[in-house]
Enzyme design. Sequence first.
Site, PDB file in Angstrom:
ATOM      1  N   ARG A   1      33.176  30.731-126.658  1.00 38.04           N
ATOM      2  CA  ARG A   1      32.163  29.751-125.720  1.00 38.04           C
ATOM      3  C   ARG A   1      30.860  30.153-126.498  1.00 38.04           C
ATOM      4  NH1 ARG A   1      32.711  27.007-121.580  1.00 38.04           N
ATOM      5  NH2 ARG A   1      31.044  26.695-122.537  1.00 38.04           N
TER       6      ARG A   1
ATOM      7  N   GLU B   1      26.637  16.152-124.295  1.00 38.58           N
ATOM      8  CA  GLU B   1      27.644  17.309-123.398  1.00 38.58           C
ATOM      9  C   GLU B   1      26.535  17.264-121.520  1.00 38.58           C
ATOM     10  OE1 GLU B   1      30.222  20.146-125.516  1.00 38.58           O
ATOM     11  OE2 GLU B   1      27.989  20.824-124.925  1.00 38.58           O
TER      12      GLU B   1
END
Length: 237
Positions: free
Chosen positions: A69, A177
């Site tokens: 991530r 996002e």
Amino acid sequence: MNLKPDAQKFADEILRRKITSLVHFTPALNLTSIFEGGEIISRQRLDLLRKDAPQLHLDDYVELNDAIRLDGRPDYINLSVQFPNFRLFERFRQKHRDDVDAWAIILIKPVCIQWNDTLFSVYNAASRCAKDQGIGGSFQHFQQMFKNNLSLYNQSSSWVEMRTGLAECYPTSIQAEVLVKTRIPNECITSIVFQSAELAGRYRAAAGIFGDTSSIPFIANAELFGRARAQEALNGI
């Protein structure tokens, strides 16, 4: 879920822009864990469950979209607004072409935008560009996703994205996002989309072994797997 103090402002803007869905893509195999656990979970929560609930055998059927991530937020679930981030989606599909036979696109109620811990990023949250411009949970951060002119850059180039001809429901950048913290209960899923009716039927049967799929439509809509952010792609879903 706790709502933001100014949640009504978000609700009004969602309605004005006619935003009907947040979007999450995942290998179709992951649907078994989603229906067994009753929720979509973050990478961090998944790692904890692997240790604390070995009876779920999560290693047997959970495929991670992103092993690392890079956005530094492993306790968040990354979502797009109204249409998949096709650039990232194509990258994952190419990367896993030999080990993932089907992908699912999960459509989620936009109420998640109003949750207190939800964050917004004008571009891919892992990028330096997004971090420089600020990733946050305020109404201003949400509005920035829809700016008329958005200056973006990466390691090799810079450019300006504009909203010319873009429907109100779409953020300016396809890579914008919405980041939802920790978990999204299945009650927030409105439908699960596949490239074909055959795949939808197959994975509905598989997921039904692990949990109740009766209230969530499994459908086919090949347009959502393409590159064009057409409003018609979500019609009837």
